[in-house]
Structure formats: structure tokens, C-alpha cells
Design a protein around this motif. Sequence first.
Motif, PDB file in Angstrom:
ATOM      1  N   PRO A  83       0.806  -1.230   0.000  1.00 32.60           N
ATOM      2  CA  PRO A  83       0.000   0.000   0.000  1.00 32.60           C
ATOM      3  C   PRO A  83       0.834   1.272   0.000  1.00 32.60           C
ATOM      4  O   PRO A  83       0.339   2.343  -0.348  1.00 32.60           O
ATOM      5  N   GLU A  84       2.124   1.190   0.367  1.00 27.96           N
ATOM      6  CA  GLU A  84       2.997   2.358   0.363  1.00 27.96           C
ATOM      7  C   GLU A  84       4.011   2.321  -0.784  1.00 27.96           C
ATOM      8  O   GLU A  84       4.981   3.083  -0.782  1.00 27.96           O
ATOM      9  N   GLY A  85       3.825   1.426  -1.744  1.00 25.33           N
ATOM     10  CA  GLY A  85       4.751   1.353  -2.868  1.00 25.33           C
ATOM     11  C   GLY A  85       6.134   0.914  -2.438  1.00 25.33           C
ATOM     12  O   GLY A  85       6.295   0.102  -1.529  1.00 25.33           O
ATOM     13  N   LEU A  86       7.152   1.485  -3.084  1.00 20.69           N
ATOM     14  CA  LEU A  86       8.532   1.076  -2.813  1.00 20.69           C
ATOM     15  C   LEU A  86       9.090   1.793  -1.588  1.00 20.69           C
ATOM     16  O   LEU A  86      10.101   2.483  -1.631  1.00 20.69           O
ATOM     17  N   GLY A  87       8.416   1.573  -0.447  1.00 26.48           N
ATOM     18  CA  GLY A  87       8.869   2.125   0.812  1.00 26.48           C
ATOM     19  C   GLY A  87       9.641   1.090   1.609  1.00 26.48           C
ATOM     20  O   GLY A  87      10.231   0.150   1.070  1.00 26.48           O
ATOM     21  N   ALA A  88       9.601   1.238   2.922  1.00 32.26           N
ATOM     22  CA  ALA A  88      10.374   0.356   3.792  1.00 32.26           C
ATOM     23  C   ALA A  88       9.912  -1.090   3.691  1.00 32.26           C
ATOM     24  O   ALA A  88      10.708  -2.021   3.880  1.00 32.26           O
ATOM     25  N   ASP A  89       8.617  -1.298   3.394  1.00 32.03           N
ATOM     26  CA  ASP A  89       8.093  -2.674   3.329  1.00 32.03           C
ATOM     27  C   ASP A  89       8.643  -3.461   2.147  1.00 32.03           C
ATOM     28  O   ASP A  89       8.625  -4.695   2.155  1.00 32.03           O
ATOM     29  N   PHE A  90       9.133  -2.763   1.130  1.00 29.50           N
ATOM     30  CA  PHE A  90       9.633  -3.415  -0.079  1.00 29.50           C
ATOM     31  C   PHE A  90      10.744  -4.414   0.255  1.00 29.50           C
ATOM     32  O   PHE A  90      10.677  -5.595  -0.095  1.00 29.50           O
ATOM     33  N   GLY A  91      11.758  -3.960   0.958  1.00 30.70           N
ATOM     34  CA  GLY A  91      12.863  -4.845   1.315  1.00 30.70           C
ATOM     35  C   GLY A  91      12.448  -5.927   2.292  1.00 30.70           C
ATOM     36  O   GLY A  91      12.928  -7.068   2.224  1.00 30.70           O
ATOM     37  N   LEU A  92      11.560  -5.586   3.198  1.00 30.28           N
ATOM     38  CA  LEU A  92      11.093  -6.553   4.185  1.00 30.28           C
ATOM     39  C   LEU A  92      10.380  -7.729   3.521  1.00 30.28           C
ATOM     40  O   LEU A  92      10.594  -8.896   3.874  1.00 30.28           O
ATOM     41  N   VAL A  93       9.548  -7.437   2.529  1.00 27.36           N
ATOM     42  CA  VAL A  93       8.807  -8.487   1.826  1.00 27.36           C
ATOM     43  C   VAL A  93       9.773  -9.413   1.087  1.00 27.36           C
ATOM     44  O   VAL A  93       9.633 -10.645   1.132  1.00 27.36           O
ATOM     45  N   ILE A  94      10.751  -8.835   0.418  1.00 30.02           N
ATOM     46  CA  ILE A  94      11.714  -9.660  -0.323  1.00 30.02           C
ATOM     47  C   ILE A  94      12.505 -10.546   0.629  1.00 30.02           C
ATOM     48  O   ILE A  94      12.673 -11.756   0.401  1.00 30.02           O
ATOM     49  N   GLN A  95      12.982  -9.959   1.722  1.00 24.92           N
ATOM     50  CA  GLN A  95      13.770 -10.729   2.688  1.00 24.92           C
ATOM     51  C   GLN A  95      12.952 -11.875   3.276  1.00 24.92           C
ATOM     52  O   GLN A  95      13.424 -13.020   3.364  1.00 24.92           O
ATOM     53  N   SER A  96      11.723 -11.602   3.654  1.00 24.86           N
ATOM     54  CA  SER A  96      10.888 -12.641   4.254  1.00 24.86           C
ATOM     55  C   SER A  96      10.525 -13.714   3.232  1.00 24.86           C
ATOM     56  O   SER A  96      10.485 -14.906   3.556  1.00 24.86           O
ATOM     57  N   GLY A  97      10.259 -13.296   1.987  1.00 27.95           N
ATOM     58  CA  GLY A  97       9.950 -14.281   0.950  1.00 27.95           C
ATOM     59  C   GLY A  97      11.092 -15.257   0.736  1.00 27.95           C
ATOM     60  O   GLY A  97      10.873 -16.470   0.590  1.00 27.95           O
ATOM     61  N   MET A  98      12.307 -14.749   0.727  1.00 25.68           N
ATOM     62  CA  MET A  98      13.465 -15.622   0.565  1.00 25.68           C
ATOM     63  C   MET A  98      13.606 -16.558   1.770  1.00 25.68           C
ATOM     64  O   MET A  98      13.872 -17.754   1.616  1.00 25.68           O
ATOM     65  N   GLN A  99      13.424 -16.022   2.973  1.00 29.25           N
ATOM     66  CA  GLN A  99      13.567 -16.829   4.178  1.00 29.25           C
ATOM     67  C   GLN A  99      12.528 -17.939   4.260  1.00 29.25           C
ATOM     68  O   GLN A  99      12.796 -19.021   4.810  1.00 29.25           O
ATOM     69  N   HIS A 100      11.332 -17.691   3.733  1.00 28.22           N
ATOM     70  CA  HIS A 100      10.253 -18.682   3.802  1.00 28.22           C
ATOM     71  C   HIS A 100      10.230 -19.607   2.587  1.00 28.22           C
ATOM     72  O   HIS A 100       9.290 -20.397   2.438  1.00 28.22           O
ATOM     73  N   GLY A 101      11.210 -19.500   1.709  1.00 31.65           N
ATOM     74  CA  GLY A 101      11.329 -20.449   0.616  1.00 31.65           C
ATOM     75  C   GLY A 101      10.410 -20.201  -0.560  1.00 31.65           C
ATOM     76  O   GLY A 101      10.148 -21.135  -1.345  1.00 31.65           O
ATOM     77  N   ALA A 102       9.915 -18.969  -0.735  1.00 29.67           N
ATOM     78  CA  ALA A 102       9.086 -18.665  -1.895  1.00 29.67           C
ATOM     79  C   ALA A 102       9.930 -18.753  -3.167  1.00 29.67           C
ATOM     80  O   ALA A 102      11.142 -18.523  -3.145  1.00 29.67           O
ATOM     81  N   THR A 103       9.294 -19.092  -4.278  1.00 29.12           N
ATOM     82  CA  THR A 103      10.018 -19.203  -5.552  1.00 29.12           C
ATOM     83  C   THR A 103      10.119 -17.866  -6.279  1.00 29.12           C
ATOM     84  O   THR A 103      10.908 -17.732  -7.217  1.00 29.12           O
ATOM     85  N   GLY A 104       9.324 -16.905  -5.884  1.00 30.03           N
ATOM     86  CA  GLY A 104       9.331 -15.585  -6.501  1.00 30.03           C
ATOM     87  C   GLY A 104       8.270 -14.727  -5.837  1.00 30.03           C
ATOM     88  O   GLY A 104       7.484 -15.220  -5.009  1.00 30.03           O
ATOM     89  N   ILE A 105       8.246 -13.445  -6.179  1.00 31.25           N
ATOM     90  CA  ILE A 105       7.292 -12.521  -5.566  1.00 31.25           C
ATOM     91  C   ILE A 105       6.712 -11.614  -6.641  1.00 31.25           C
ATOM     92  O   ILE A 105       7.453 -11.073  -7.481  1.00 31.25           O
ATOM     93  N   VAL A 106       5.397 -11.440  -6.609  1.00 29.38           N
ATOM     94  CA  VAL A 106       4.726 -10.430  -7.423  1.00 29.38           C
ATOM     95  C   VAL A 106       4.169  -9.391  -6.463  1.00 29.38           C
ATOM     96  O   VAL A 106       3.360  -9.713  -5.586  1.00 29.38           O
ATOM     97  N   LEU A 107       4.603  -8.159  -6.600  1.00 30.35           N
ATOM     98  CA  LEU A 107       4.185  -7.057  -5.739  1.00 30.35           C
ATOM     99  C   LEU A 107       3.094  -6.255  -6.434  1.00 30.35           C
ATOM    100  O   LEU A 107       3.274  -5.817  -7.566  1.00 30.35           O
ATOM    101  N   ILE A 108       1.976  -6.083  -5.775  1.00 27.53           N
ATOM    102  CA  ILE A 108       0.921  -5.200  -6.284  1.00 27.53           C
ATOM    103  C   ILE A 108       1.214  -3.806  -5.758  1.00 27.53           C
ATOM    104  O   ILE A 108       1.199  -3.570  -4.545  1.00 27.53           O
TER     105      ILE A 108
END
Length: 505
Positions: free
Chosen positions: A169-194
Motif C-alpha cells: 500500500p505504500e509502494g517502494l517504501g520500507a516494506d519493499f525490502g522486508l517483503v523480499i527478505q521474508s519471501g526468501m527466508q520462507h522459501g518462496a520461488t518468486g514474488i509479485v508485488l501489487i
Amino acid sequence: MRRHFPFALLLLVAAACAPAPAPEAPAPVDAATPASVAEARITADAAFEHIDYLAADEMRGRDTPSPELERAAEYLADRFEQMGLDGAGDDGGFIQRWPFQRVVLDQTASEVTARIGETERTWEYATEYFAIPTPGDPVEGAPLFVPDPSMVMDLPEEARGRPLLVFLPEGLGADFGLVIQSGMQHGATGIVLIMDEETAESDIHQISEALEAGAAGQLPFAVLGIRHDIGEALLRDAGIELASARDPPSVLENVQLSFRIAFDPAVDEVPNVVAKIRGSDPALADSYIVLTAHFDHVGVGPPDETGDSIYNGADDNASGTAALLKVAGAFADLPEPPARSLIFLAVSGEEKGLLGSQHYAQSPTVPLEEIVANLNMDMVGRNHPDTIYAIGEEYTTVGALIEEVAAEHPELGLVVAPDPEPEEQAFLRSDHYSFVQQGIPALMLTSWLHDDYHLPSDTVEKIDADKVARVARLTFLLAHRLASDPEAPSWTAEGEQLLQGLPSP
């Protein structure tokens, strides 16, 4: 724009045949004081001529790299030479080449699709989605939908081995890096950001170009960002209203995402333009004041509601570039240069991440330790006619000096104001920062953002040429004071604290 390539080709041919405007004749100077030279040499009409040339449709937004960027560099080099300045680029010429290393999407090997039932939609790169460069491994599967980035730290086991679909909801703000880091840690194969509603098609295009230039490096798995309306439509087809989605993360079993993103490396040798005036004092002539402005913009992109796809960049930053030329001309008109030498540096690649100024600051054409200050002009032709913002004035003694110079010259009609929006981090966003990273005191002059920023509507007719001229006069007088003072500028206590917290360049 590929869809308008024949029209674009006609523009290029016409531009190649059209001569550049003739250089203006120096205005007569009755009294050779710095103030009188500034008033005579730095005029609104002369500044407007430069802006009108650099920001014309035929220059197609001066993207880095592009034929039009090269034409702009030739124009600037010719003007510096006609003023009688010395070249300070490669081999004593006016051009300094630097390697623009980037990656380019492989259109044949890349595809992003979303399938719901029998309906399949292919998304278009740089208009509907952007992608962070990745090794290119394919991703496929039903995504885990995360309606709020606050939920990414505690994802369910279903995140492993599948793509994530996350609303930002805030675009490429602080949450951007957090989502990528958590996705990698949880074993996701990729991320699509709305993305958020404010991220328009033009923003997707410009983010794509910045990522190709290395703004986020490379990641070990695919990360895409899609426009808000694309994400809304996808979820609506899946039976979810994005605006009201609050449920915990869940797998969208009726949705299949499939994407593979492949990038190829590319290197272009692109120009900075560098000119020099030798100082008059033998003891100080080997020290330098560097004045900068970036002459690139963002090129051609998605059309606006009028159909205009040329991002002219009249204020950003043909205005600062014109001011740089006029300041250089005023110094050239002085009967004697000031004590210190001056470098006039027009850089490219600013819009790609300050790359041209970073190259110069790391590989200067004069000894780095002899550069005592940088004055940077970026967007100086819009907004309040009586106000210029001095970004970073609290960090160096140059800040107090510009206030003093403005007060001594009320005829300029300029109030020097502090950073209007510190939360926007303007101090990190233009070419002066490349010199700050090298420990060099620097100041940015700007009239700041407006509604036409990075849009096709940043056009010449909206420029306040009188303001450009007055800002250029102020910059000339400030640079003259700095270049005449035996004592070099220094950092304030606040500036010293800033330097200690800076990452390495």
C-alpha cells in the motif's frame, strides 16, 4: 516507443538535419565587477535559448544512453569551447566517457502470464510490470496472497515452493525490502508485488529503467511489481476485492502465475562534459570549485492522456544545465579569474542513479584532494519565483555563505530556504551527493518538485526563465566568493556527524 517507431525515426532524421542554434554573443559589460558581469551575462533570454534547445521534442528526453544525449553533450562542449574555457575531460578534451553497465530484458526469453480458469493474460514489461534482474529461473504455481506487508514475517508453510502475491500500500517504501527478505527466508520461488495506486504507468517504465541500470542489484529469485489496476483486476477475477482484503495469507488455488525473466548484459560508453577555468593565484590555482548539473532526463516512455510520450525534462534538468552554461560564461567574461580554479561539469546518468557524477567523483580529471567544494543545480526553473532551496545548507559552511551572498544582493529577489521536505531525502537524490561521499562539502540548489516531475508535461513553456537567470547569478556570485577565499569550505558539526554515518561509495 516501439509502437511509434516510424514517427520516432522521422524525428531523429529531422533532428540530425536541424542545426543547433547559433551561440549568443556575449553581452557588453560596462563595469567588470562580479555583480555587473552576472547581470550582463546571465539573462533570462539567453538561459531560455539553452533550455529550449535541450528540452525540444527532437531531443527526445536525452535518455542515458541515446543519440540525443550525445547531441546534447556536443552542444555543451561546443558552448564551453566558444566561451574560451579549457577542456578538462579525457585527453584534454571536453568529453569524459564512462561505462554505463546495465542489463536489458531479453524479450524472446521472458514472459509473465496469469491464468484464471480458461482466461490467460500476458503482462507487458515496463508498462504493466517491472522486474528486478534475476538469473532467469522460471516460476509457476498458485500464489500465496498476502493482503498486507505486515503479515510477511509470519507466513504459513504454504509459502514454500510457490510465488507470493503481496500488496504494497505504500509502494517502494520500507516494506519493499522486508517483503523480499521474508519471501526468501520462507522459501518462496518468486514474488509479485501489487503496487500502490500512485504508481502510474510512467513510474513502472522509469522503475524498469532504473533497475536495468542496477538500482537494486540482482536477486536470486524473481521479483516483479505490477500496476495497482492490474493487481486489482487479477484479484477481482479470483473473487477478492483488494481494497477490503484483510484475511490472513492464503493460497489462490484458482490462479496460476507463470513467469520467467531473463536479462542480458550491455555496456555503453556515455559522456560527461567537463570544462575548466584556471585560477589566478599561483598558491590556490591547483584547488578547485566544481559546479555541476545533469543534462540527461528519462527519454521516451508511456504516453500521457494527451498522447505525448516524450519526457522533455525542461526543468529536470535542462534548467540547471542552462544555468551551468551561463555561470561558466560569466566567469569567462571576468577580466581576471578568481584565485581558485573552477570545473564546470555536466553529467549524464543522473536519472539512472547518479552514475555520471559518481564516475567523475571516483575518477576525477583533477586531483580529488584538491576539490574543495561542489555546487549542484538541479531543477531551478519552476515554483515560487522568489525562493530557491539550499539542500544540505546545515552540513557545511557553504550554507551560511549562500545566505550571506543572497542578503548582499537583494536585486536578485531570491530568498534562500532550507529543505522543504526532509522526508523526501533530497540530499541523497542528486549529483552533489557523489561528492559528499568523497568527503567534499557540497550544496544543492533547487526550486524543488512540481506536478510535472518526470512526466511529458515538464515542457519549456512552463519554465520561469527569469528565475533560472537569477539562480544562476546567485550561483555565480557564491562560486566567486568560494573561489576567492583563501580558506576552503568546511563541514559543520552536523555535517561531520552525517559523514560518519554515510555508507562507502
